[in-house]
Enzyme design. Structure first.
Site, PDB file in Angstrom:
ATOM      1  N   TRP A   1      -2.856  -1.210  -5.294  1.00 28.01           N
ATOM      2  CA  TRP A   1      -2.064  -0.012  -4.987  1.00 28.01           C
ATOM      3  C   TRP A   1      -0.704  -0.077  -5.689  1.00 28.01           C
ATOM      4  O   TRP A   1      -0.250   0.904  -6.284  1.00 28.01           O
ATOM      5  CB  TRP A   1      -1.808   0.092  -3.480  1.00 28.01           C
ATOM      6  CG  TRP A   1      -2.971   0.326  -2.561  1.00 28.01           C
ATOM      7  CD1 TRP A   1      -3.338  -0.453  -1.505  1.00 28.01           C
ATOM      8  CD2 TRP A   1      -3.883   1.442  -2.551  1.00 28.01           C
ATOM      9  NE1 TRP A   1      -4.423   0.092  -0.845  1.00 28.01           N
ATOM     10  CE2 TRP A   1      -4.773   1.260  -1.464  1.00 28.01           C
ATOM     11  CE3 TRP A   1      -4.030   2.573  -3.360  1.00 28.01           C
ATOM     12  CZ2 TRP A   1      -5.792   2.162  -1.167  1.00 28.01           C
ATOM     13  CZ3 TRP A   1      -5.050   3.470  -3.074  1.00 28.01           C
ATOM     14  CH2 TRP A   1      -5.916   3.268  -1.989  1.00 28.01           C
TER      15      TRP A   1
ATOM     16  N   ASP B   1       0.822  -1.213   0.000  1.00 26.26           N
ATOM     17  CA  ASP B   1       0.000   0.000   0.000  1.00 26.26           C
ATOM     18  C   ASP B   1       0.858   1.266   0.000  1.00 26.26           C
ATOM     19  O   ASP B   1       0.508   2.287  -0.607  1.00 26.26           O
ATOM     20  CB  ASP B   1      -0.905   0.069   1.242  1.00 26.26           C
ATOM     21  CG  ASP B   1      -1.507  -1.260   1.654  1.00 26.26           C
ATOM     22  OD1 ASP B   1      -0.797  -2.289   1.574  1.00 26.26           O
ATOM     23  OD2 ASP B   1      -2.661  -1.272   2.080  1.00 26.26           O
TER      24      ASP B   1
END
Length: 420
Positions: free
Chosen positions: A257, A183
Site C-alpha cells: 500500500w 495502509d
C-alpha cells in the site's frame, strides 16, 4: 437340422469373405501407415492451432462479474471492492468494453444519491479510497453528483484528527485513535492528489500527500529499508514497542500500500516540488529492502517479508503484485537503477503462477491474505489464504495492466501516457 447346417455354411462363407477383403486391403493400410511415418501427404495434416495467450485482466474481470452479476450487490462502500473496481476501470481504458465501465458506475451509483450523499460515514481513512471512483466517474460522465460526493471526502480532511506531528489517524474509533498504519496512506492520499488535479486544489493536495508520506516513514522506517506495519503515538496498543511505539513486524501488504502511494503521488507531484527528492529517497530505500527479500525460486514475497525461513510463513499474492508494480514503475520513471527491472519481471512471472482457469473457464487467483489488523508474527502467519479475495483481484489488475500497457494507476485519461 438341414436348415441349421445351411445357415452355418452361409455364415462361414461370409466370414471367409470378410477376412479375404481385409487381407486384400492390408497392404494399402500398411502403405498409408508408412506414408504417415515417412512424411508423405498423410503426415502433412495441420497441427492443432496454438492457443491464444489469455488476457488475464479480462479473465479476472469477466469471472468476477459472472460471480457477482449485480454490481449493486457487490458489497458495501469498502476499500477492497473499490480497489478491484479501480483495476476494472484500468482494464476498461485498454479494452473499451462498455460492460466494464457500466459495472463500475452501477456500483458507485448504488452508494451515492442524486445530491451526492454517500451511504457511509467518513470516520476512517479506509472509507476514503472508494472516492477515487467518484473522481473517475466524474471524469467520464461529468455528472455533478460525483463531484458533490467527492467534495465531502475532500472537506473531511479539514477536520480529520491527526497525531501531534500532523499524521492522519487510521480511524477515529477508540481502538484506532493516535495510530498511523501504512495502509492508511493509500486509502486517502491517491484520492487527495487526484482531486487536486481535477478540481484545481493541487497546492493543498500535493503538499499534504507528500507530508503524510514523510511523517509515516519517519515513524515506521527501518535500517533494512522496510517499513513496520503501524505506529501508536499513545503507546497504548499491546503491539506498540515501549520506546519506538511501532509494531514489530514487516507485514507484506502494508508495504505494498505504502509503495503504491509513493508511486501515485510522485506521478502527480511537480518536478520541482521541494519534497520530491525526499519521497524518491524513501522509495529507493524501500525497493532496496524489497529486492533483498524476494524469494529467489518463485519471485514472490512472503506474508511477513523478512521471515521466509520461519515455519508457518507463506508466499502471498496481493503484496507480490503490488511490489512488482511499484518496482517496475520506479524503473520506468528512473527513480531506481534499471537492474531492478529483473526483480519486477520475476515478481510478475511469480504472480502469474497463482492465477489459472478452472474447468468452467473462470479465472481464480490464490493465496491472497484476508483483511488484516496489526499484531504479532503468529497472527500474520495464521491469516486465511483466500482465493479471489478483492485485495488480490484489485492488486493483480493494477499490476497486470501496467505490465501490458506500461500505464500508471494514476492515469486519468485514455490512451495512457507512454513510458519514459
Amino acid at each position: 437340422m438341414k436348415q441349421l447346417g445351411k445357415t452355418c455354411r452361409i455364415t462361414g462363407n461370409l466370414i471367409i469373405g470378410i477376412l479375404a477383403v481385409q487381407i486384400a486391403l492390408l497392404p494399402q493400410t500398411q502403405a498409408l501407415a508408412a506414408k504417415s511415418v515417412t512424411g508423405t501427404p498423410a503426415a502433412r495434416t495441420k497441427k492443432p492451432p496454438v492457443a491464444a495467450p489469455v488476457d488475464w485482466s479480462r479473465a479476472v474481470v469477466d469471472s468476477t462479474m459472472k460471480r457477482n452479476p449485480n454490481p449493486a450487490e457487490l458489497g458495501s462502500w469498502a476499500y477492497a471492492r473499490a480497489l478491484f473496481l479501480m483495476g476494472e476501470y484500468m482494464t476498461w481504458k485498454r479494452t473499451r468494453d462498455p460492460r466494464y465501465l457500466q459495472y463500475v458506475k452501477s456500483w458507485v451509483d448504488a452508494h451515492v444519491d442524486a445530491q451526492g450523499n454517500l451511504d457511509h460515514n467518513l470516520d476512517s481513512l479506509d472509507s476514503m479510497l472508494p472516492g477515487n471512483l467518484l473522481l473517475l466517474m466524474y471524469q467520464e460522465t461529468k455528472e455533478e453528483k460525483y463531484k458533490l460526493a467527492a467534495d465531502k471526502i475532500r472537506q473531511r480532511f479539514n477536520d480529520y484528527p491527526r497525531t501531534a506531528d500532523g499524521g492522519f489517524w487510521h480511524a477515529t474509533g477508540t481502538s484506532r485513535q493516535h495510530q498511523l498504519w501504512l495502509d492508511g496512506v493509500f486509502m486517502s492520499m491517491p484520492f487527495l492528489v487526484r482531486y487536486g488535479r481535477i478540481f484545481d486544489d493541487s497546492a493543498y493536495a500535493n503538499d499534504e500527500a507528500a507530508k503524510q508520506l514523510i511523517i509515516y516513514a519517519s515513524h515506521l522506517h527501518s535500517s533494512e529499508g522496510l517499513l513496520y506495519h503501524a505506529y501508536d503515538e499513545s503507546g497504548a496498543s499491546v503491539w506498540a514497542d515501549p520506546t519506538t511505539r511501532h509494531s514489530a513486524e514487516f507485514w507484506g501488504r502494508a508495504m505494498g500500500w505504502f509503495g503504491m502511494t509513493l508511486i501515485d503521488v510522485l506521478e502527480v507531484l511537480p518536478a520541482k516540488d521541494p519534497k520530491r527528492p525526499q519521497l524518491i529517497a524513501i522509495l529507493r530505500d524501500l525497493i532496496r529492502g524489497l529486492a533483498k527479500y524476494q524469494d529467489k525460486e518463485t519471485g514472490l514475497w512472503y506474508q511477513v517479508i523478512d521471515k521466509g525461513s520461519v515455519e508457518g510463513n507463506w508466499l502471498e499474492t496481493s503484496s507480490s503484485s503490488m511490489y512488482s508494480y511499484v518496482i517496475s514503475m520506479a524503473v520506468k520513471r528512473r527513480y531506481v537503477d534499471k537492474s531492478y527491472d529483473t526483480v519486477a519481471k520475476k515478481g510478475y512471472r511469480g504472480v502469474l503462477t497463482k492465477i489459472s482457469l478452472d474447468a468452467d473457464g473462470q479465472a481464480n487467483i490464490t493465496d491472497i491474505c484476508e483483511g488484516t489488523n496489526v499484531s504479532d508474527v503468529n497472527y500474520y502467519f495464521a491469516r486465511k489464504r483466500n482465493t479471489n479475495d478483492f485485495h488480490g483481484l484489485g492488486a493483480f489488475l493494477i499490476m497486470n495492466e501496467h505490465f501490458v500497457t506500461s500505464a500508471s494507476a494514476m492515469e486519468l485519461t485514455s490512451p495512457p501516457r507512454k513510458a519514459h
